[in-house]
Enzyme design. Structure first.
Site, PDB file in Angstrom:
ATOM      1  N   ASN A 157       0.642  -1.210   0.055  1.00  0.00           N
ATOM      2  CA  ASN A 157       0.048   0.115   0.069  1.00  0.00           C
ATOM      3  C   ASN A 157       0.921   1.161   0.053  1.00  0.00           C
ATOM      4  OD1 ASN A 157      -1.873   2.055   0.212  1.00  0.00           O
ATOM      5  ND2 ASN A 157      -2.479   1.633   2.657  1.00  0.00           N
ATOM      6  N   LYS A 160       0.037   4.058  -0.213  1.00  0.00           N
ATOM      7  CA  LYS A 160      -0.532   5.474   0.376  1.00  0.00           C
ATOM      8  C   LYS A 160      -0.463   6.737  -0.445  1.00  0.00           C
ATOM      9  CE  LYS A 160       0.088   3.213   4.835  1.00  0.00           C
ATOM     10  NZ  LYS A 160       0.224   3.158   6.413  1.00  0.00           N
ATOM     11  N   HIS A 209      -9.528   1.334   4.885  1.00  0.00           N
ATOM     12  CA  HIS A 209      -8.257   1.308   5.707  1.00  0.00           C
ATOM     13  C   HIS A 209      -8.444   2.331   6.754  1.00  0.00           C
ATOM     14  CE1 HIS A 209      -4.022   2.366   6.625  1.00  0.00           C
ATOM     15  NE2 HIS A 209      -3.864   1.308   5.791  1.00  0.00           N
ATOM     16  N   GLU A 233      -5.455  -5.057  10.565  1.00  0.00           N
ATOM     17  CA  GLU A 233      -4.460  -4.166  10.945  1.00  0.00           C
ATOM     18  C   GLU A 233      -4.678  -3.434  12.277  1.00  0.00           C
ATOM     19  OE1 GLU A 233      -4.772  -0.907   7.868  1.00  0.00           O
ATOM     20  OE2 GLU A 233      -6.789  -0.510   8.604  1.00  0.00           O
ATOM     21  N   SER A 269       3.490  -2.518  10.221  1.00  0.00           N
ATOM     22  CA  SER A 269       4.844  -2.504  10.258  1.00  0.00           C
ATOM     23  C   SER A 269       5.279  -3.851  10.022  1.00  0.00           C
ATOM     24  CB  SER A 269       5.028  -2.183  11.930  1.00  0.00           C
ATOM     25  OG  SER A 269       4.776  -0.996  12.363  1.00  0.00           O
TER      26      SER A 269
END
Length: 249
Positions: free
Chosen positions: A9, A11, A104, A173, A212
């Site tokens: 991702n 972003k 998300h 997540e 992470s």
């Protein structure tokens, strides 16, 4: 059978020129063609800003990596209309996009995404044959209050109303582990993902871990039996580092 999906991702990172540079380097770090037969069950996915979608779709054929796809980071629930700044499923489909991230934590936190709008986006994507990646997860405050399970279960109950579980991916997540360098212990991620699977009507849904994820912890994460892949943030921006994640086995 559950498919392994390794997704990046990006972003709000990488201009078109930077994206092209990434893809000029990334394939060289992947396993050889001979090795790809052993990972035929693995999908590699990179979800990029809207401005990069079309140009990267033109680059993909030259790379020759059959299991590599480009995905989007959001989609609106309407096919068209007065929704300034939004992108519809037909617009994505026209560019050949088959995957999209929905719900998300950053969309929920910064842009007012709710379980109701997540549900509408999921159904809109599926209506056009686009596979959504549904993101769910708890905050640090919720985890400290022992609300992890109840919060995630409430998200799933609301997000998945009338959603086809045969065409979706779920990403767990934990919000407190996103971009913080504080990775959820792999055994704990495995436990929560197992609980998520128990709430789904389709046991073969791919469930990823996101938070992470890096080259130095991917092996431990992917050794967990309930984890079917990862949703990678910052570590997906570096071609060699992300390739190491893709090549975990």
């Amino acid at each position: 059978m559950r498919k392994i999906v390794i997704a990046g991702n990006w972003k709000m990172y990488k201009t078109q020129s930077e994206a092209k540079t990434f893809f000029s380097e990334f394939p060289a770090h992947l396993k050889t063609t001979a090795s790809q037969a052993a990972i035929a069950d693995q999908q590699i996915l990179i979800c990029v800003p809207y401005t990069n979608l079309a140009i990267l779709q033109t680059i993909l054929p030259a790379i020759g990596q059959a299991n590599l796809s480009i995905g989007a980071q959001n989609v609106h629930w309407a096919e068209n209309g007065a929704f300034t700044g939004e992108i519809s499923a037909p617009m994505l489909l026209e560019m050949g996009i088959k995957y999209v991230i929905i719900g998300h934590s950053e969309r929920r936190q910064f842009f007012g995404e709710t379980d109701e709008t997540v549900n509408k986006r999921l159904k809109a994507a599926q209506a056009h044959g686009i596979t959504p990646i549904l993101c769910v997860g708890e905050s640090k405050q919720q985890r400290d209050a022992n609300e992890t399970e109840s919060w995630i279960f409430s998200q799933l109950a609301a997000d998945l109303i009338d959603v086809d579980q045969n065409n979706m991916i779920v990403a767990y997540e934990p919000i407190w582990a996103i971009g913080t360098g504080d990775t959820c212990a792999s055994s704990e991620a495995n436990r929560v993902i197992g609980l998520i699977r128990g709430k789904l009507t389709n046991p073969n849904v791919t469930i990823q871990y996101g938070g992470s994820v890096k080259a130095d912890n991917i092996d431990e994460i992917m050794a967990q039996p309930e984890i079917d892949g990862v949703l990678v943030g910052g570590a997906s921006l570096d071609p060699a580092g992300f390739a190491r994640i893709v090549n975990y086995r």
